[in-house]
Design a protein around this motif. Structure first.
Motif, PDB file in Angstrom:
ATOM      1  N   HIS A 312      -7.650   0.983   4.933  1.00 23.38           N
ATOM      2  CA  HIS A 312      -6.234   1.310   4.721  1.00 23.38           C
ATOM      3  C   HIS A 312      -5.397   0.935   5.950  1.00 23.38           C
ATOM      4  CE1 HIS A 312      -7.263   4.868   7.081  1.00 23.38           C
ATOM      5  NE2 HIS A 312      -5.979   5.138   7.205  1.00 23.38           N
ATOM      6  N   ASN A 316      -2.214  -1.497   6.094  1.00 23.00           N
ATOM      7  CA  ASN A 316      -0.945  -1.111   6.719  1.00 23.00           C
ATOM      8  C   ASN A 316      -0.525  -2.104   7.804  1.00 23.00           C
ATOM      9  OD1 ASN A 316      -0.437   1.220   5.210  1.00 23.00           O
ATOM     10  ND2 ASN A 316      -1.715   2.491   6.532  1.00 23.00           N
ATOM     11  N   GLU A 319       0.995  -5.087   6.126  1.00 23.95           N
ATOM     12  CA  GLU A 319       2.355  -4.797   5.670  1.00 23.95           C
ATOM     13  C   GLU A 319       3.336  -4.840   6.844  1.00 23.95           C
ATOM     14  OE1 GLU A 319       5.233  -3.475   2.650  1.00 23.95           O
ATOM     15  OE2 GLU A 319       3.321  -4.537   2.647  1.00 23.95           O
ATOM     16  N   THR A 396       8.345  -0.456   6.898  1.00 29.15           N
ATOM     17  CA  THR A 396       6.977  -0.406   6.389  1.00 29.15           C
ATOM     18  C   THR A 396       6.683   0.915   5.690  1.00 29.15           C
ATOM     19  OG1 THR A 396       6.166  -1.890   8.115  1.00 29.15           O
ATOM     20  CG2 THR A 396       4.532  -0.502   7.040  1.00 29.15           C
ATOM     21  N   GLU A 397       6.144   0.815   4.481  1.00 30.15           N
ATOM     22  CA  GLU A 397       5.628   1.986   3.777  1.00 30.15           C
ATOM     23  C   GLU A 397       4.140   2.084   4.061  1.00 30.15           C
ATOM     24  OE1 GLU A 397       6.417   2.018  -0.377  1.00 30.15           O
ATOM     25  OE2 GLU A 397       8.562   2.353  -0.149  1.00 30.15           O
ATOM     26  N   VAL A 399       0.369   3.669   3.731  1.00 33.37           N
ATOM     27  CA  VAL A 399      -0.439   4.330   2.705  1.00 33.37           C
ATOM     28  C   VAL A 399      -1.650   4.967   3.371  1.00 33.37           C
ATOM     29  CG1 VAL A 399       0.313   2.826   0.847  1.00 33.37           C
ATOM     30  CG2 VAL A 399      -1.695   2.200   2.183  1.00 33.37           C
ATOM     31  N   GLU A 404      -4.543   2.799  -1.181  1.00 30.79           N
ATOM     32  CA  GLU A 404      -3.980   1.513  -0.773  1.00 30.79           C
ATOM     33  C   GLU A 404      -3.076   0.884  -1.825  1.00 30.79           C
ATOM     34  OE1 GLU A 404      -7.613   2.129   1.735  1.00 30.79           O
ATOM     35  OE2 GLU A 404      -7.063   2.452  -0.355  1.00 30.79           O
ATOM     36  N   ARG A 407       1.586   1.610  -2.603  1.00 33.17           N
ATOM     37  CA  ARG A 407       2.827   1.078  -2.041  1.00 33.17           C
ATOM     38  C   ARG A 407       3.720   0.590  -3.174  1.00 33.17           C
ATOM     39  NH1 ARG A 407       0.560  -1.753   1.712  1.00 33.17           N
ATOM     40  NH2 ARG A 407       0.737  -0.221   3.376  1.00 33.17           N
ATOM     41  N   SER A 411       7.906  -2.021  -0.807  1.00 34.91           N
ATOM     42  CA  SER A 411       6.899  -2.873  -0.169  1.00 34.91           C
ATOM     43  C   SER A 411       7.450  -4.261   0.125  1.00 34.91           C
ATOM     44  CB  SER A 411       5.677  -3.000  -1.067  1.00 34.91           C
ATOM     45  OG  SER A 411       5.991  -3.762  -2.218  1.00 34.91           O
TER      46      SER A 411
END
Length: 666
Positions: A312, A316, A319, A396-397, A399, A404, A407, A411
């Motif tokens: 995860h 992230n 992202e 950024t979102e 998770v 995962e 989002r 996103s």
């Protein structure tokens, strides 16, 4: 009779013969010191005009940090010699105001150590020379841009009245120095705690400028700064190894271990222990450590991520990197991921910052940003990168582990999908306007979506030749306070492109659009190339060939290597229209000289860029009267057999062969 030493003999001879150059060489005296905050140097030899130096490693293993001041007794050239690998790609940094401001000397001012196979008995060394312009001139030199306590003090003073940031003491170092802790925003329901730190390795000074930009954006009143503080509370330790920074230590690989191998169940350094306690107390779930890598070579010359490749967190990080790609200064790269698989069994002692916080508080992200010393042109670019990272973080979102796929609409993938939809509707103005209005008429719409809707409509209206509307949309995107860096640069380029195609635009309109673009900091070479291409087209279509030629020549200095041949062919075409046929042929010959080593007898690769170049080689040969049919056929066959070509290139080669059967043997 008293014998004179060689320097005294030279000085006496110079006085008698009135040779000031010889006098300068004889009397040059250079004083070197490093007894100031951050100073570091070992003087191996000092003959005045030539100085041999090396970094003072102290308790660290071989590294490359050095920072010293030199004062010349009179004007003259001094050469500084170092062991290999101690000077960055942009050359040394130097300061003429006692370290207040810095600039790169330039790679062209450095002689780098030759590879062993080429050295042939010469000592391996890096060197640079500096011309002192007056007596008693003092200059500071360093392998990068230094950042010491006075720089942090200046940042804190500049922002002392900002209510968004408060200051306390994290810990007192073994040397008795207070380590600052900054807090931005307030803990509360719905906020996530973020921890950032820099200078775990004392010498990695550029990281501090990146962090400065990050913090400045976090306390700003920009839409992003406000949005960030609604989601996060930020804790920052700007100078973690305060003792090492003050002393001018390397810091990296210090014995028995450095700050970034001190995390875990026991701690050598009080400031690391305090940082761990802060992380637990504040329930920190996002942690970023700011570092610099090695000085030269491969990934060390690019921004990149290091840390543990936990699923995860890796997601992230990807992202965050995607948003950072939209926010970074165009002269820099988006951070490349080099996350590594966690060790089995997990190591829990004497581990780095990113490892420790990865295992803490159900962490969302724990990562290290490595900022290369010499990719940035100046400290403002480093600050801009940090500001871009803060904006990317705000977008950024994150998770959690096992979630995962959660989002959603915020996103980067959703944003990218909207970009593609707008681009696909460029020839469908009705649907494009309907899609754009869904965003532009929604007061709650994200600024990045609003800017993208405006950019999309600017392109649609330009295609319709509705230039007034196109300009209005492009300028609206440019004025959107929450637009990404990429969108703002894109909007400036759109204004240039629109004005260049607008038959009613005057040269003053076009030049004004270019001036606005050139006023931007960190305009990248790719964007500059596009801007100059639009301007060249504008002036060529109006018959102002000299001005068009000037912009094509600017393209030569900003374009990528694969673009040079195409630009030279455009210049050749212009010269021909100007009646300068021989000069045009010379430019085409230059293209042939540039491309033959890459393509003949076989292409040195299979990229689309070489495919474009193969067409350029064929076109150049066809524009040179003395080219032989064998040369043209050889170039045509390269094209026909090349697997990746832009549209139209293969057809041109096949047509030439069909029209010249007697010449080609077809």
């Amino acid at each position: 009779m008293k014998k004179l030493s060689l320097p005294s003999f030279l000085a006496a001879t110079a006085l008698v013969l009135n040779l000031p150059g010889l006098l300068d060489a004889a009397e040059m005296n250079l004083t070197i010191q490093s007894d100031f905050p951050g100073g570091n140097i070992v003087i191996e030899e000092n003959s005045g005009s030539t100085v041999r130096l090396s970094p003072d490693l102290r308790t660290s293993k071989p590294w490359f940090y050095w920072y010293f001041a030199a004062k010349a007794s009179q004007p003259g050239k001094v050469t500084f010699l170092f062991p290999p690998g101690k000077i960055a790609k942009r050359g040394p940094a130097f300061s003429l105001d006692e370290g207040k401001t810095w600039q790169w000397m330039g790679e062209d001012q450095v002689t780098y150590a030759k590879p062993k196979e080429e050295a042939a008995g010469t000592p391996p060394q890096d060197s640079f020379s500096f011309e002192f312009t007056k007596a008693d001139q003092a200059v500071r030199f360093s392998m990068g841009f230094p950042y010491v306590q006075s720089n942090l003090d200046e940042f804190l003073k500049r922002n002392s009245s900002n209510p968004q940031m408060s200051q306390s003491v994290l810990a007192t170092t073994l040397g008795g120095l207070p380590v600052e802790l900054l807090q931005i925003g307030k803990p509360g329901e719905g906020t996530t705690a973020v921890l950032v730190a820099a200078r775990s390795h004392a010498c990695e000074a550029l990281a501090s400028y990146v962090l400065e930009g990050f913090l400045q954006e976090a306390i700003s009143d920009s839409p992003t700064g406000i949005a960030f503080r609604k989601k996060y509370v930020l804790f920052a330790a700007p100078l973690l190894d305060k003792d090492g920074v003050q002393a001018g230590d390397q810091g990296k690989n210090r014995e028995p271990h450095d700050h970034n191998r001190d995390y875990g169940t026991t701690n050598l350094y009080p400031e690391v222990k305090a940082l761990q306690e802060l992380g637990a107390k504040q329930n920190v779930r996002v942690a970023i450590d700011f570092h610099c890598p090695a000085l030269r070579g491969d990934i060390h010359e690019a921004f990149h991520w290091l840390g543990l490749k936990i699923p995860h967190m890796s997601d992230n990080a990807a992202e965050l990197s995607a948003w950072l790609g939209q926010e970074r200064p165009p002269t820099t790269n988006s951070a490349i991921s080099f996350l590594a698989e966690p060790p089995e069994p997990p190591k829990l002692d004497n581990i780095p910052f990113s490892w420790y916080f990865a295992y803490l508080n159900q962490s969302l992200l724990a990562i290290t940003l490595e900022s290369p010393y010499a990719q940035v042109q100046n400290v403002d670019t480093a600050r801009a990168y940090g500001a871009g990272l803060l904006r990317a973080l705000a977008n950024t979102e994150f998770v959690a582990a096992g979630n995962e796929a959660a989002r959603g609409a915020g996103s980067f993938a959703a944003f990218e999908d909207f970009q593609k939809k707008m681009a696909a509707l460029i020839n469908n103005p009705v649907e494009a306007e309907a899609l754009a209005n869904e965003i532009l008429k929604d007061p709650a719409a994200s600024p990045v979506y609003r800017a993208q809707a405006d950019l999309g409509m600017a392109n649609v209206r330009q295609r319709q030749k509705q230039f007034a509307d196109a300009l209005a949309y492009a300028r609206a995107a440019r004025a959107e306070a929450g637009a990404t860096t990429a969108q703002k640069f894109g909007a400036h380029l759109a204004v240039i492109a629109i004005q260049a195609r607008n038959t009613e635009a005057t040269p003053a309109d076009v030049d004004a659009a270019l001036a606005e673009f050139e006023a931007l900091a960190d305009a990248g070479p790719a964007d500059q190339f596009k801007a100059y291409d639009h301007l060249a087209t504008y002036y060529e279509e109006r018959g102002e060939f000299s001005r068009a030629l000037a912009f094509h020549n600017k393209q030569l200095s900003t374009g990528a290597d694969w673009q040079k041949s195409g630009t030279l062919l455009k210049i050749a075409g212009l010269l021909e229209r100007m009646g300068q046929k021989e000069e045009a042929i010379d430019k085409r010959k230059e293209v042939v000289s540039l491309l033959r080593p890459l393509l003949v007898p076989t292409p040195k690769g299979r990229s689309i860029f070489l495919g474009i170049n193969s067409g350029d080689l064929f076109d150049a040969l066809n524009g040179i009267p003395t080219s032989t049919n064998e040369e043209k056929l050889e170039a045509a066959n390269i094209i026909i057999n090349y697997p990746t070509l832009p549209a139209g290139v293969k057809e041109r080669a096949e047509k030439w062969i069909q029209e010249n059967p007697a010449k080609t043997g077809a």
